[in-house]
Motif scaffolding. Sequence first.
Motif, mmCIF file in Angstrom:
data_model
loop_
_atom_site.group_PDB
_atom_site.id
_atom_site.type_symbol
_atom_site.label_atom_id
_atom_site.label_comp_id
_atom_site.label_asym_id
_atom_site.label_seq_id
_atom_site.Cartn_x
_atom_site.Cartn_y
_atom_site.Cartn_z
ATOM 1 N N VAL A 261 0.300 -35.740 25.554
ATOM 2 C CA VAL A 261 -0.686 -35.237 26.428
ATOM 3 C C VAL A 261 -1.563 -34.359 26.098
ATOM 4 C CG1 VAL A 261 -0.663 -33.774 28.567
ATOM 5 C CG2 VAL A 261 1.289 -35.214 28.129
ATOM 6 N N LEU A 266 -2.068 -29.936 29.058
ATOM 7 C CA LEU A 266 -0.942 -29.081 28.858
ATOM 8 C C LEU A 266 -1.254 -27.659 29.370
ATOM 9 C CD1 LEU A 266 0.803 -30.389 25.650
ATOM 10 C CD2 LEU A 266 1.707 -30.523 27.760
ATOM 11 N N ALA A 304 6.948 -34.609 27.366
ATOM 12 C CA ALA A 304 6.029 -35.553 28.324
ATOM 13 C C ALA A 304 6.513 -36.901 28.059
ATOM 14 C CB ALA A 304 4.834 -35.600 28.007
ATOM 15 N N GLN A 307 1.269 -37.998 32.037
ATOM 16 C CA GLN A 307 0.562 -36.807 31.976
ATOM 17 C C GLN A 307 0.977 -35.937 32.917
ATOM 18 O OE1 GLN A 307 -2.444 -36.322 30.635
ATOM 19 N NE2 GLN A 307 -2.794 -38.228 29.453
ATOM 20 N N PHE A 310 7.707 -34.497 32.812
ATOM 21 C CA PHE A 310 8.200 -34.032 31.475
ATOM 22 C C PHE A 310 9.639 -33.855 31.638
ATOM 23 C CE2 PHE A 310 4.073 -32.338 31.731
ATOM 24 C CZ PHE A 310 3.435 -32.245 30.377
#
Length: 352
Positions: A261, A266, A304, A307, A310
């Motif tokens: 990502v 982030l 991740a 996108q 997680f």
Amino acid sequence: MRASLTLLAVAALFSASAPAQWADVKTPGIPRLGGGKPNLSAPAPRSADGKPDLSGIWQAGRAGPAGQYGYDYNVTQNLPADAVTPWAQAVRQQRVQDFRKDSPLAHCLPVSVPFLNFRGLSRIVQTPGLIVILYESPNSPHRMIFMDGRELPKDPNPTWLGYSVGHWEEDTLVVNSVGFNDEGWLDVGGNPQTESLRLTERFRRPDFGHLQMEVTFDDPKTFTKPFTLRMEKTYSADTEILEDVCENERDSGHLLGGFKVNPETLAKYAGTYQLPGREAVVTISGDQLIVKDSAHPKDQLFVARSQTQFLSSVSEASIEFVKDATGVVTHFTRTGGGPDEKAVRESGAAQR
């Protein structure tokens, strides 16, 4: 689905073996209480040469701080960040990012001496000239500790478990080990083992039922200075250790690494989120997220899978961030490891 398969495969590879069998066989010649239970506080036995006899089956205890995984998962969890070299930090971070798919366990290879020390059952067989330790751990490894006065090899051929010699300092067994390879992992989390590693182990049996252990790590490639970890093992009576063999990497082909990502995305997830009766704080650590949540202290490092989604590096828990129509992060949802939860971002902290 692919992420779930990854986590299930990793869980299978890193899970503890089944409880030992032979439940109907009583360990002979040990002190017992009136109800037949082992008397763990009885005096420690001694061998014919007068030294404490460490023989028996021992269960490793949880040596890490309360609410966290033990040292079998992360030997550095109590150390400051500068105690680990930048190279070693980068290696571990990449291994976490890859969900540990290249770990020795995932490829049916041996585990390290620290991993063996801090997890599961082990049997110590003690003789005057040689001590053997058998482990109920993947690939059922064993160690030989030579007590015959020999020196450690000067230029050893590197091995997974190294070369060990021992001696007694009064009632403490001191074991020095060198000659490790650089393919082993010191723990499940991926702290690296190198050929410069030297281990010093100290074993002391204060009574019948307890074995105190210290392990000092000295490896200038991985750590900026030596450090020592301590734990206590408990005697396991009326049982036996089992064979534990990896099954030809049947699942390793399904293991997947983490998703990259970009830093800008982030950064939008960092902040404080409100849950019923508590808050969760999300910060950034390289390509991963650190989630501090008092209700889930073990699940801190998240990698991740997309996108917005997680996955925890140690369990099947996942968090997924949600944005409104304008692209502002409003909350995340947590699933797995308990009831589903919604964590609402504090007002004024949302980012586009």
